[in-house]
Motif scaffolding. Structure first.
Motif, PDB file in Angstrom:
ATOM      1  N   MET A 110       4.452  13.666   5.968  1.00  0.00           N
ATOM      2  CA  MET A 110       3.475  13.045   6.856  1.00  0.00           C
ATOM      3  C   MET A 110       3.564  11.524   6.818  1.00  0.00           C
ATOM      4  SD  MET A 110      -0.673  13.594   6.986  1.00  0.00           S
ATOM      5  CE  MET A 110      -0.995  13.039   5.321  1.00  0.00           C
ATOM      6  N   ASP A 111       3.632  10.945   5.627  1.00  0.00           N
ATOM      7  CA  ASP A 111       3.585   9.484   5.469  1.00  0.00           C
ATOM      8  C   ASP A 111       4.923   8.837   5.159  1.00  0.00           C
ATOM      9  OD1 ASP A 111       0.860   9.244   5.955  1.00  0.00           O
ATOM     10  OD2 ASP A 111       0.333   9.537   3.860  1.00  0.00           O
ATOM     11  N   GLY A 112       5.935   9.631   4.841  1.00  0.00           N
ATOM     12  CA  GLY A 112       7.214   9.092   4.406  1.00  0.00           C
ATOM     13  C   GLY A 112       7.266   9.063   2.891  1.00  0.00           C
ATOM     14  N   ALA A 113       8.435   9.314   2.349  1.00  0.00           N
ATOM     15  CA  ALA A 113       8.598   9.413   0.895  1.00  0.00           C
ATOM     16  C   ALA A 113       8.225   8.110   0.189  1.00  0.00           C
ATOM     17  CB  ALA A 113      10.026   9.828   0.549  1.00  0.00           C
ATOM     18  N   ALA A 114       8.583   6.968   0.768  1.00  0.00           N
ATOM     19  CA  ALA A 114       8.299   5.685   0.119  1.00  0.00           C
ATOM     20  C   ALA A 114       6.796   5.451   0.016  1.00  0.00           C
ATOM     21  CB  ALA A 114       8.972   4.542   0.862  1.00  0.00           C
ATOM     22  N   THR A 115       6.070   5.725   1.086  1.00  0.00           N
ATOM     23  CA  THR A 115       4.615   5.536   1.079  1.00  0.00           C
ATOM     24  C   THR A 115       3.955   6.494   0.104  1.00  0.00           C
ATOM     25  OG1 THR A 115       4.654   4.782   3.364  1.00  0.00           O
ATOM     26  CG2 THR A 115       2.540   5.576   2.533  1.00  0.00           C
ATOM     27  N   TYR A 116       4.356   7.759   0.147  1.00  0.00           N
ATOM     28  CA  TYR A 116       3.787   8.753  -0.770  1.00  0.00           C
ATOM     29  C   TYR A 116       4.089   8.355  -2.216  1.00  0.00           C
ATOM     30  CZ  TYR A 116       3.222  12.980  -3.498  1.00  0.00           C
ATOM     31  OH  TYR A 116       2.857  13.866  -4.474  1.00  0.00           O
ATOM     32  N   GLY A 117       5.340   7.996  -2.508  1.00  0.00           N
ATOM     33  CA  GLY A 117       5.729   7.613  -3.865  1.00  0.00           C
ATOM     34  C   GLY A 117       4.976   6.390  -4.361  1.00  0.00           C
ATOM     35  N   GLU A 119      -1.707   3.548   9.188  1.00  0.00           N
ATOM     36  CA  GLU A 119      -2.241   2.920  10.396  1.00  0.00           C
ATOM     37  C   GLU A 119      -2.197   3.845  11.602  1.00  0.00           C
ATOM     38  OE1 GLU A 119      -0.641  -0.926  11.274  1.00  0.00           O
ATOM     39  OE2 GLU A 119      -0.786  -1.558   9.173  1.00  0.00           O
ATOM     40  N   ASP A 120      -1.164   4.673  11.697  1.00  0.00           N
ATOM     41  CA  ASP A 120      -1.041   5.558  12.863  1.00  0.00           C
ATOM     42  C   ASP A 120      -1.938   6.785  12.771  1.00  0.00           C
ATOM     43  OD1 ASP A 120       0.310   7.025  10.918  1.00  0.00           O
ATOM     44  OD2 ASP A 120       2.032   7.463  12.194  1.00  0.00           O
ATOM     45  N   ARG A 121      -2.581   6.993  11.590  1.00  0.00           N
ATOM     46  CA  ARG A 121      -3.488   8.121  11.363  1.00  0.00           C
ATOM     47  C   ARG A 121      -2.870   9.432  11.852  1.00  0.00           C
ATOM     48  NH1 ARG A 121      -8.301   7.852   9.459  1.00  0.00           N
ATOM     49  NH2 ARG A 121      -9.289   9.188  10.996  1.00  0.00           N
ATOM     50  N   ARG A 122      -1.642   9.627  11.464  1.00  0.00           N
ATOM     51  CA  ARG A 122      -0.915  10.849  11.842  1.00  0.00           C
ATOM     52  C   ARG A 122      -1.699  12.075  11.397  1.00  0.00           C
ATOM     53  NH1 ARG A 122       5.401  11.812  10.310  1.00  0.00           N
ATOM     54  NH2 ARG A 122       5.824  13.409  11.884  1.00  0.00           N
TER      55      ARG A 122
END
Length: 167
Positions: free
Chosen positions: A115-122, A75-78
């Motif tokens: 960039m997205d966090g390990a949980a999101t990437y995983g 959502e934050d489009r980092r």
């Protein structure tokens, strides 16, 4: 349909800095770094499901360094700007107040995770692999049965041995 990076193909298994001169090339005895151009093009093509935008910011021809911009699907489009060298991925710009600026990582997967966090990437990786497995099973419904038959031949149920009849 989207495909998850396959082990050994999509995943970057070697550290970026590994020296791979061509046999007989001018730098072959000296361990010259190899161009990173193919790596960047590979990430852009095979990791599409992990970012919303990927832009190469520097020319590529035989480059030993490539600057690229990658934007999260979150959502934050980092947005990160990353310099890929033959040694590492260095984050040179981070839209989240420079939080990751100066961070050096060994693999593209680590960049995506940072960039997205390990949980999101995983979770995204597991979802893509599950989707790919479902596609493979839909295309070959006997795959599970064949695998189970082979497993039972190789590893019989407790109390039974391979060549001996049950007691």
């Amino acid at each position: 349909s989207s495909r998850a990076p396959s082990p050994g193909h999509g995943a970057m298994k070697r550290p970026v800095g590994q020296m791979e001169p061509e046999p007989g090339s001018p730098g072959s005895g000296h361990g010259s770094p190899r161009p990173v151009t193919e790596d960047v093009l590979h990430f852009q093509e095979h990791y599409k499901d992990f970012f919303s935008e990927f832009e190469i910011l520097t020319p590529l021809a035989g480059a030993h360094e490539v600057l690229f911009r990658v934007v999260s699907r979150g959502e934050d489009r980092r947005e990160l700007q990353v310099l890929l060298t033959s040694n590492c991925f260095e984050i040179v710009q981070d839209s989240r107040s420079g939080e990751l600026r100066g961070t050096r990582l060994e693999t593209f997967e680590q960049v995506l995770s940072a960039m997205d966090g390990a949980a999101t990437y995983g979770s995204r990786m597991c979802d893509l692999l599950s989707s790919r497995l479902a596609e493979e099973l839909a295309a070959n419904p006997d795959l599970i049965g064949n695998a189970l038959d082979a497993r039972l031949r190789d590893d019989p149920p407790p109390g039974e041995s391979r060549g001996d009849p049950p007691a």
